[in-house]
Design a protein around this motif. Structure first.
Motif, mmCIF file in Angstrom:
data_model
loop_
_atom_site.group_PDB
_atom_site.id
_atom_site.type_symbol
_atom_site.label_atom_id
_atom_site.label_comp_id
_atom_site.label_asym_id
_atom_site.label_seq_id
_atom_site.Cartn_x
_atom_site.Cartn_y
_atom_site.Cartn_z
ATOM 1 N N ILE A 175 1.322 3.761 -14.345
ATOM 2 C CA ILE A 175 0.485 4.443 -15.324
ATOM 3 C C ILE A 175 -0.586 3.477 -15.808
ATOM 4 O O ILE A 175 -0.278 2.375 -16.286
ATOM 5 C CB ILE A 175 1.310 4.955 -16.520
ATOM 6 N N VAL A 176 -1.828 3.884 -15.683
ATOM 7 C CA VAL A 176 -2.955 3.073 -16.132
ATOM 8 C C VAL A 176 -3.379 3.564 -17.506
ATOM 9 O O VAL A 176 -3.683 4.745 -17.681
ATOM 10 C CB VAL A 176 -4.128 3.158 -15.135
ATOM 11 N N VAL B 46 3.232 0.078 -16.590
ATOM 12 C CA VAL B 46 2.146 0.504 -17.471
ATOM 13 C C VAL B 46 1.129 -0.624 -17.558
ATOM 14 O O VAL B 46 1.447 -1.734 -17.993
ATOM 15 C CB VAL B 46 2.674 0.849 -18.879
ATOM 16 N N VAL B 47 -0.106 -0.339 -17.138
ATOM 17 C CA VAL B 47 -1.149 -1.368 -17.072
ATOM 18 C C VAL B 47 -2.129 -1.168 -18.213
ATOM 19 O O VAL B 47 -2.751 -0.110 -18.339
ATOM 20 C CB VAL B 47 -1.902 -1.301 -15.727
ATOM 21 N N ILE B 48 -2.257 -2.210 -19.055
ATOM 22 C CA ILE B 48 -3.189 -2.128 -20.180
ATOM 23 C C ILE B 48 -3.812 -3.506 -20.388
ATOM 24 O O ILE B 48 -3.578 -4.186 -21.394
ATOM 25 C CB ILE B 48 -2.496 -1.559 -21.440
ATOM 26 N N SER C 61 -8.066 5.315 -10.176
ATOM 27 C CA SER C 61 -6.664 5.575 -9.816
ATOM 28 C C SER C 61 -6.545 6.090 -8.394
ATOM 29 O O SER C 61 -5.707 5.628 -7.606
ATOM 30 C CB SER C 61 -6.044 6.582 -10.795
ATOM 31 N N ALA C 62 -7.396 7.061 -8.050
ATOM 32 C CA ALA C 62 -7.309 7.682 -6.727
ATOM 33 C C ALA C 62 -7.896 6.809 -5.627
ATOM 34 O O ALA C 62 -7.333 6.714 -4.531
ATOM 35 C CB ALA C 62 -8.014 9.043 -6.755
ATOM 36 N N ASP C 63 -9.031 6.174 -5.928
ATOM 37 C CA ASP C 63 -9.774 5.467 -4.884
ATOM 38 C C ASP C 63 -9.420 3.994 -4.752
ATOM 39 O O ASP C 63 -9.682 3.389 -3.712
ATOM 40 C CB ASP C 63 -11.278 5.591 -5.137
ATOM 41 N N LEU C 64 -8.839 3.418 -5.788
ATOM 42 C CA LEU C 64 -8.470 2.007 -5.732
ATOM 43 C C LEU C 64 -6.958 1.811 -5.823
ATOM 44 O O LEU C 64 -6.351 1.214 -4.932
ATOM 45 C CB LEU C 64 -9.154 1.225 -6.863
ATOM 46 N N GLY D 244 4.243 7.282 -7.660
ATOM 47 C CA GLY D 244 3.277 8.040 -8.440
ATOM 48 C C GLY D 244 2.258 7.139 -9.127
ATOM 49 O O GLY D 244 2.535 5.976 -9.429
ATOM 50 N N VAL D 245 1.080 7.698 -9.371
ATOM 51 C CA VAL D 245 0.015 7.002 -10.117
ATOM 52 C C VAL D 245 -0.618 8.009 -11.064
ATOM 53 O O VAL D 245 -1.011 9.103 -10.646
ATOM 54 C CB VAL D 245 -1.063 6.417 -9.175
#
Length: 479
Positions: free
Chosen positions: A147-148, A111-113, A157-160, A177-178
Motif C-alpha cells: 500500500i502506497v 505500507v510505504v510513506i 502504482s500501475a506503471d512502476l 496486491g498493490v
C-alpha cells in the motif's frame, strides 16, 4: 519467490471469509511493515500497531529507530502520539528497525510513506521510494499487499510499482496486491486524521487489491472508506486536493495584491463572500510552503503533455508573494520617511507553518532573500528552530527574549507561532509591521496586513486614515 519467510497470513487472494480476514488482521496474524517513520509515518505506524498488535517500522535514521524502540517520540507537537508510541512499544505491538529487508521478509502488508521531493528540474524524485521497493521485492511473497500512502505521480502504482516488484521479486503479478491510499493528514492532528477526521480513499491496480485495501482501512478508521476505480485515480485524488488549494490560495493572493488599487479590505470582502455556500475563497498570505502544495502541481505537469496554464499561473502567483511582502514593507517604510536599506527588520517565523519544525519551501526564505537584496539588515526568530537552522536562510538568529533588545525599524510576521502572542510590542519604538496572516490585533504600531491593508495604527503615523481591524484567521478558508 522468496522462501525465507516467517509464517503469516497474506490477504491478497485469500480463501478466508472477509470476517476471518479482519480477525486475522486485528489479531496480529497479518504482520505489517511501515516504511518511513517521519512526521506522517510514525503516527500511521502507531495506529496500525494499535489495531493489529504486530507492526515493524522502518527508517534509515538509526537515531529515530533507537528513539522509537526506547518508547520515545521524535515527532514534536503531535497530541497523543508520544503516549501511543510508548504504549505500543511497551506491549510489544510496535518496534522499529533500519533493516528494511528483514522487515519486508516478516511482513504480509507493506505500507510505504517516504518523502517524494522534487529535483532541481521540478521532477518528482522517486529515489527513496524505489529504494523501499527494492527491499520489499527482496521479501515479497504470495498473498502480500503493498500500500502506497506517500504522494506520487499518477500512474506510479500501475506503471512502476507492479512491474518493478514483479521483475525483482520473482513473484507473479497475480500473486500480490498493490493499492494506493492517499495520506490526508495534517501535522498537529495526525492521529485524529488517520482514524476519524476524513474518509479514507483507496484504489488498487486490480479489484482484489482494492478489496484488501478497503478491508484494512475499514479497521483503521471509524470514518467512511471510499473505493475508487483504480490506483491511478486514487493517486490523482491527493494531487487534486493540493492543486485545488494552490489555485484557491493564488486567487486570494492575487486579490490581496490589488487591495491598494481597490481601496478596500480584501480579507473582509472574502469573509463576507464566503457566507454564500458556493464560495470558499482561502486566505491570502506571504506565500505557500511545505512539501505538499507547492510541489503537487509538478507531479501532474511532469506526467502530461497537455498544457496546464492554470496550474503554472497559480504557482507563479504564490511564488511571487514573498517578494510582494518584502516590497510592501519597503513601501510602508518609505511612507514614514525611512529607507529600507538603512533599516533593521525582524522576520518572525521561518518554518512554513505554525507549530511545525518544517522549512521546506517556506515563504520566509523568499522574504529574507528579498529584504537582503533591498539592503536591509535582517534578523529572524522562530521558536521551532535552532540558531544554525535560522542562519542558513541568511538572517541573523535572535531569540524572542532578546528581540526587544534589538533596535528594530520593522517586523514581518511570516508564520504566526503561538509564542509570538507574548511579544511586548510596547517595548519597541515606532515600528512598521507587515502582518502576513492577519493574526495581529491593535499593537500600537503601523501595521499593514496582506489583503487587509493598513490598520491598527495611530493618527500621527498615517494621518487621518483609520481602517477597521481585520478578522483574525488561521490561514484556512475565511468564513
Amino acid at each position: 519467490m522468496n522462501s525465507n519467510r516467517q509464517t503469516r497470513t497474506g490477504l491478497y487472494g485469500s480463501a478466508l471469509a472477509p470476517d476471518d480476514q479482519r480477525r486475522a488482521f486485528r489479531d496480529g496474524a497479518v504482520p505489517v511493515a511501515v516504511y518511513g517513520l517521519g512526521k506522517m509515518g510514525l503516527p500511521l505506524a502507531a495506529v496500525y500497531a494499535d489495531v493489529t498488535g504486530n507492526v515493524v517500522g522502518v527508517d534509515i535514521d538509526a537515531d529515530v529507530v533507537q528513539t522509537v524502540n526506547d518508547g520515545g517520540c521524535h515527532v514534536a507537537k503531535e497530541p497523543g502520539l508520544p503516549e501511543l508510541v510508548a504504549e505500543q512499544v511497551e506491549c510489544g505491538a510496535f518496534r522499529a528497525t533500519t533493516d528494511s529487508v528483514a522487515a519486508a521478509r516478516s511482513a504480509a502488508v507493506h505500507v510505504v510513506i517516504v518523502p517524494t521531493p522534487l529535483t532541481e528540474d521540478r521532477e518528482p524524485d522517486l529515489a527513496a521510494f524505489e529504494a523501499v521497493l527494492d527491499s520489499i521485492a527482496d521479501g515479497l511473497a504470495l498473498g502480500d499487499t503493498v500500500i502506497v500512502e506517500c504522494t506520487v505521480p499518477p500512474g506510479t502504482s500501475a506503471d512502476l510499482v507492479v512491474p518493478y516488484l514483479e521483475s525483482k521479486s520473482g513473484v507473479s503479478r497475480d500473486e500480490f496486491g498493490v493499492a494506493f491510499c492517499p495520506e490526508r493528514t495534517s501535522s498537529g492532528r495526525a492521529l485524529r486524521d488517520i482514524t476519524a477526521s476524513h474518509p479514507k480513499v483507496v484504489g488498487g491496480v486490480d479489484s482484489e487489491s482494492t478489496r484488501v485495501a478497503a478491508l484494512l482501512y475499514g479497521e483503521i478508521t471509524s470514518n467512511e472508506v471510499i473505493p475508487v476505480c483504480d490506483a491511478t485515480t486514487a493517486e490523482a485524488v491527493k494531487l487534486f486536493e493540493g492543486v485545488y488549494r494552490d489555485v484557491n490560495i493564488a486567487l486570494a493572493n492575487e486579490l490581496a495584491r490589488v487591495r491598494d488599487d481597490l481601496g478596500i479590505d480584501v480579507t473582509a470582502a472574502i469573509e463576507a463572500a464566503n457566507t454564500q455556500p458556493y464560495c470558499n475563497i482561502h486566505a491570502p498570505g506571504p506565500g505557500v510552503g511545505g512539501h505538499c502544495i507547492p510541489w503537487y502541481p509538478y507531479f501532474i505537469t511532469s506526467r502530461v503533455e497537455t498544457e496546464t496554464p492554470l496550474l503554472h499561473t497559480a504557482r507563479a502567483v504564490n511564488d511571487s508573494m514573498p517578494t510582494f511582502t518584502a516590497d510592501t514593507l519597503r513601501d510602508e517604510l518609505a511612507a514614514t520617511g525611512r529607507d529600507i536599506a538603512d533599516s533593521t527588520v525582524a522576520v518572525l517565523g521561518v518554518t512554513y507553518r505554525p507549530g511545525v519544525a518544517e522549512t521546506r519551501a517556506t515563504p520566509a526564505a523568499g522574504v529574507i532573500d528579498r529584504l537582503c537584496d533591498l539592503g536591509a539588515t535582517v534578523v529572524a526568530a522562530d521558536p521551532m528552530l535552532d540558531a544554525d537552522s535560522i542562519a542558513s536562510f541568511g538572517a541573523t538568529p535572535v531569540s524572542l527574549s532578546a528581540l526587544a533588545e534589538r533596535e528594530l525599524d520593522a517586523v514581518v510576521v511570516v508564520t504566526p507561532h503561538e509564542e509570538f502572542d507574548d511579544i511586548d510590542w510596547a517595548a519597541f519604538d515606532d515600528l512598521v509591521v507587515i502582518d502576513g496572516r492577519g493574526t495581529l490585533g491593535d499593537i500600537g504600531h503601523r501595521v499593514y496586513q496582506i489583503g487587509g491593508g493598513p490598520r491598527g495604527t495611530t493618527p500621527d503615523t498615517v494621518g487621518s486614515e483609520q481602517v477597521p481591524q481585520a478578522t483574525e484567521t488561521d490561514g484556512g478558508p475565511r468564513r
